[in-house]
Design a protein around this motif. Structure first.
Motif, PDB file in Angstrom:
ATOM      1  N   GLN A  93       0.839  -1.204   0.000  1.00  0.00           N
ATOM      2  CA  GLN A  93       0.000   0.000   0.000  1.00  0.00           C
ATOM      3  C   GLN A  93       0.870   1.248   0.000  1.00  0.00           C
ATOM      4  N   GLY A  94       0.679   2.097  -1.022  1.00  0.00           N
ATOM      5  CA  GLY A  94       1.432   3.337  -1.132  1.00  0.00           C
ATOM      6  C   GLY A  94       2.865   3.153  -1.581  1.00  0.00           C
ATOM      7  N   THR A  95       3.230   1.946  -1.967  1.00  0.00           N
ATOM      8  CA  THR A  95       4.608   1.682  -2.387  1.00  0.00           C
ATOM      9  C   THR A  95       4.617   0.469  -3.323  1.00  0.00           C
ATOM     10  N   GLU A  96       5.702  -0.287  -3.355  1.00  0.00           N
ATOM     11  CA  GLU A  96       5.781  -1.480  -4.193  1.00  0.00           C
ATOM     12  C   GLU A  96       6.554  -2.567  -3.463  1.00  0.00           C
ATOM     13  N   THR A  97       6.218  -3.814  -3.772  1.00  0.00           N
ATOM     14  CA  THR A  97       6.803  -4.954  -3.082  1.00  0.00           C
ATOM     15  C   THR A  97       7.084  -6.086  -4.064  1.00  0.00           C
ATOM     16  N   TYR A  98       8.260  -6.672  -3.944  1.00  0.00           N
ATOM     17  CA  TYR A  98       8.601  -7.910  -4.644  1.00  0.00           C
ATOM     18  C   TYR A  98       8.580  -9.046  -3.636  1.00  0.00           C
ATOM     19  N   SER A  99       8.106 -10.213  -4.049  1.00  0.00           N
ATOM     20  CA  SER A  99       8.082 -11.381  -3.180  1.00  0.00           C
ATOM     21  C   SER A  99       8.556 -12.602  -3.956  1.00  0.00           C
ATOM     22  N   VAL A 100       9.451 -13.371  -3.339  1.00  0.00           N
ATOM     23  CA  VAL A 100       9.920 -14.634  -3.913  1.00  0.00           C
ATOM     24  C   VAL A 100       9.762 -15.690  -2.839  1.00  0.00           C
ATOM     25  N   ALA A 101       9.099 -16.803  -3.182  1.00  0.00           N
ATOM     26  CA  ALA A 101       8.870 -17.862  -2.206  1.00  0.00           C
ATOM     27  C   ALA A 101       9.162 -19.213  -2.822  1.00  0.00           C
ATOM     28  N   THR A 102       9.651 -20.119  -1.993  1.00  0.00           N
ATOM     29  CA  THR A 102       9.869 -21.496  -2.436  1.00  0.00           C
ATOM     30  C   THR A 102       9.576 -22.436  -1.283  1.00  0.00           C
ATOM     31  N   THR A 103       8.782 -23.477  -1.546  1.00  0.00           N
ATOM     32  CA  THR A 103       8.471 -24.505  -0.562  1.00  0.00           C
ATOM     33  C   THR A 103       8.658 -25.859  -1.234  1.00  0.00           C
ATOM     34  N   ASP A 104       8.271 -26.930  -0.536  1.00  0.00           N
ATOM     35  CA  ASP A 104       8.374 -28.256  -1.130  1.00  0.00           C
ATOM     36  C   ASP A 104       7.416 -28.430  -2.297  1.00  0.00           C
ATOM     37  N   GLY A 105       6.352 -27.614  -2.332  1.00  0.00           N
ATOM     38  CA  GLY A 105       5.337 -27.831  -3.347  1.00  0.00           C
ATOM     39  C   GLY A 105       5.136 -26.723  -4.349  1.00  0.00           C
ATOM     40  N   ILE A 106       5.688 -25.526  -4.103  1.00  0.00           N
ATOM     41  CA  ILE A 106       5.409 -24.415  -5.006  1.00  0.00           C
ATOM     42  C   ILE A 106       6.516 -23.373  -4.943  1.00  0.00           C
ATOM     43  N   ASP A 107       6.837 -22.796  -6.099  1.00  0.00           N
ATOM     44  CA  ASP A 107       7.731 -21.647  -6.199  1.00  0.00           C
ATOM     45  C   ASP A 107       6.923 -20.509  -6.801  1.00  0.00           C
ATOM     46  N   VAL A 108       7.033 -19.316  -6.236  1.00  0.00           N
ATOM     47  CA  VAL A 108       6.209 -18.196  -6.684  1.00  0.00           C
ATOM     48  C   VAL A 108       7.031 -16.917  -6.751  1.00  0.00           C
ATOM     49  N   PHE A 109       6.829 -16.161  -7.826  1.00  0.00           N
ATOM     50  CA  PHE A 109       7.362 -14.801  -7.942  1.00  0.00           C
ATOM     51  C   PHE A 109       6.173 -13.858  -8.019  1.00  0.00           C
ATOM     52  N   GLN A 110       6.232 -12.749  -7.251  1.00  0.00           N
ATOM     53  CA  GLN A 110       5.157 -11.763  -7.293  1.00  0.00           C
ATOM     54  C   GLN A 110       5.720 -10.347  -7.245  1.00  0.00           C
ATOM     55  N   TYR A 111       4.994  -9.458  -7.923  1.00  0.00           N
ATOM     56  CA  TYR A 111       5.277  -8.021  -7.849  1.00  0.00           C
ATOM     57  C   TYR A 111       3.966  -7.305  -7.627  1.00  0.00           C
ATOM     58  N   TRP A 112       3.898  -6.536  -6.532  1.00  0.00           N
ATOM     59  CA  TRP A 112       2.687  -5.799  -6.173  1.00  0.00           C
ATOM     60  C   TRP A 112       2.991  -4.311  -6.113  1.00  0.00           C
ATOM     61  N   ARG A 113       1.999  -3.498  -6.498  1.00  0.00           N
ATOM     62  CA  ARG A 113       2.145  -2.054  -6.434  1.00  0.00           C
ATOM     63  C   ARG A 113       0.860  -1.438  -5.885  1.00  0.00           C
ATOM     64  N   ASP A 114       1.000  -0.667  -4.800  1.00  0.00           N
ATOM     65  CA  ASP A 114      -0.104   0.057  -4.187  1.00  0.00           C
ATOM     66  C   ASP A 114      -1.323  -0.837  -3.953  1.00  0.00           C
ATOM     67  N   GLY A 115      -1.077  -1.999  -3.367  1.00  0.00           N
ATOM     68  CA  GLY A 115      -2.167  -2.883  -2.983  1.00  0.00           C
ATOM     69  C   GLY A 115      -2.714  -3.764  -4.071  1.00  0.00           C
ATOM     70  N   GLU A 116      -2.149  -3.680  -5.285  1.00  0.00           N
ATOM     71  CA  GLU A 116      -2.644  -4.490  -6.389  1.00  0.00           C
ATOM     72  C   GLU A 116      -1.537  -5.364  -6.963  1.00  0.00           C
ATOM     73  N   CYS A 117      -1.920  -6.566  -7.355  1.00  0.00           N
ATOM     74  CA  CYS A 117      -0.962  -7.507  -7.932  1.00  0.00           C
ATOM     75  C   CYS A 117      -0.697  -7.160  -9.389  1.00  0.00           C
ATOM     76  N   VAL A 118       0.567  -6.976  -9.736  1.00  0.00           N
ATOM     77  CA  VAL A 118       0.963  -6.672 -11.112  1.00  0.00           C
ATOM     78  C   VAL A 118       1.422  -7.938 -11.825  1.00  0.00           C
ATOM     79  N   GLU A 119       2.247  -8.732 -11.166  1.00  0.00           N
ATOM     80  CA  GLU A 119       2.677 -10.023 -11.722  1.00  0.00           C
ATOM     81  C   GLU A 119       2.698 -11.068 -10.621  1.00  0.00           C
ATOM     82  N   ASN A 120       2.247 -12.274 -10.975  1.00  0.00           N
ATOM     83  CA  ASN A 120       2.197 -13.375 -10.025  1.00  0.00           C
ATOM     84  C   ASN A 120       2.226 -14.665 -10.830  1.00  0.00           C
ATOM     85  N   PHE A 121       3.295 -15.443 -10.714  1.00  0.00           N
ATOM     86  CA  PHE A 121       3.372 -16.683 -11.473  1.00  0.00           C
ATOM     87  C   PHE A 121       4.305 -17.679 -10.793  1.00  0.00           C
ATOM     88  N   GLU A 122       4.163 -18.921 -11.213  1.00  0.00           N
ATOM     89  CA  GLU A 122       5.045 -19.987 -10.768  1.00  0.00           C
ATOM     90  C   GLU A 122       6.086 -20.214 -11.864  1.00  0.00           C
TER      91      GLU A 122
END
Length: 211
Positions: A93-122
């Motif tokens: 909210q009011g800024t931007e965030t990158y997120s990278v996650a990895t578990t035993d079952g899923i890998d995810v990359f996300q980019y969010w801006r001002d509370g909205e998802c811009v990119e989200n994929f495995e």
């Protein structure tokens, strides 16, 4: 592109972790948006912080956060709060965030801006590729392909994001004292309501507009 030696210095990013990078917030603000009480945080090195949780602590995450230039990282161990929609909507909210996650079952990359998802994929899962032009998909796929078969997990993706942000967070840096605390999954922000996609897994292609 990062070198093999750089991959060797990012062992923390290989398996079962989640990391977010948010612009312009303090570590205390980041903890608050995660749903944690920043007053409970302590300045701990990596080994000492790891002792705060055990394998028996189901549903409890270890969060370690710090400011690097204009970005604040939050590395999460023992949990996956950091790639949930509710948290990322709050965090960005009011800024931007990158997120990278990895578990035993899923890998995810996300980019969010001002509370909205811009990119989200495995990464590697073609069915999650956004239909519209998504600049990070190709970059992530190229980074992973360069280290295919090397057992580097999502470290190449973390290296890609770090390079893009112009900051360093290798094993030696993360081992240093950073503000640390634990957070139960039940205390994390709930999924947002409204137009922002709030389901499980990657955003369906075309759900949000790519900026």
């Amino acid at each position: 592109m990062k070198t093999d030696s750089d991959m060797d210095s990012l062992r923390w990013a290989v398996a079962w972790m989640c990391v977010s990078f948010t612009r312009g917030l303090s570590p205390e603000e980041v903890f608050t948006r995660y749903g944690a009480d920043p007053d409970q945080a302590r300045l701990l090195d990596g080994d000492t912080a790891s002792d705060l949780v055990s394998e028996d602590d189901q549903g409890v995450s270890l969060l370690r956060a710090g400011r690097l230039g204009e970005w604040t990282f939050c590395v999460e161990e023992n949990g996956v709060i950091g790639f949930e929609d509710g948290l990322l909507a709050q965090l960005s909210q009011g800024t931007e965030t990158y997120s990278v996650a990895t578990t035993d079952g899923i890998d995810v990359f996300q980019y969010w801006r001002d509370g909205e998802c811009v990119e989200n994929f495995e990464p590697g899962m073609e069915y999650t590729r956004p239909e519209r032009t998504a600049p990070w998909w190709d970059r992530v796929e190229t980074a992973l392909a360069a280290h295919e078969g090397e057992g580097t997990g999502m470290a190449p993706v973390v290296a890609l994001v770090l390079d893009h942000l112009g900051i360093t967070l290798d094993d030696a840096a993360l081992a240093q004292p950073w503000t640390s605390l634990t957070l139960a999954e039940d205390d994390a922000p709930p999924a947002p309501l409204g137009d922002t996609y709030a389901g499980e897994g990657p955003v369906p292609p075309g759900t949000v507009e790519i900026w």
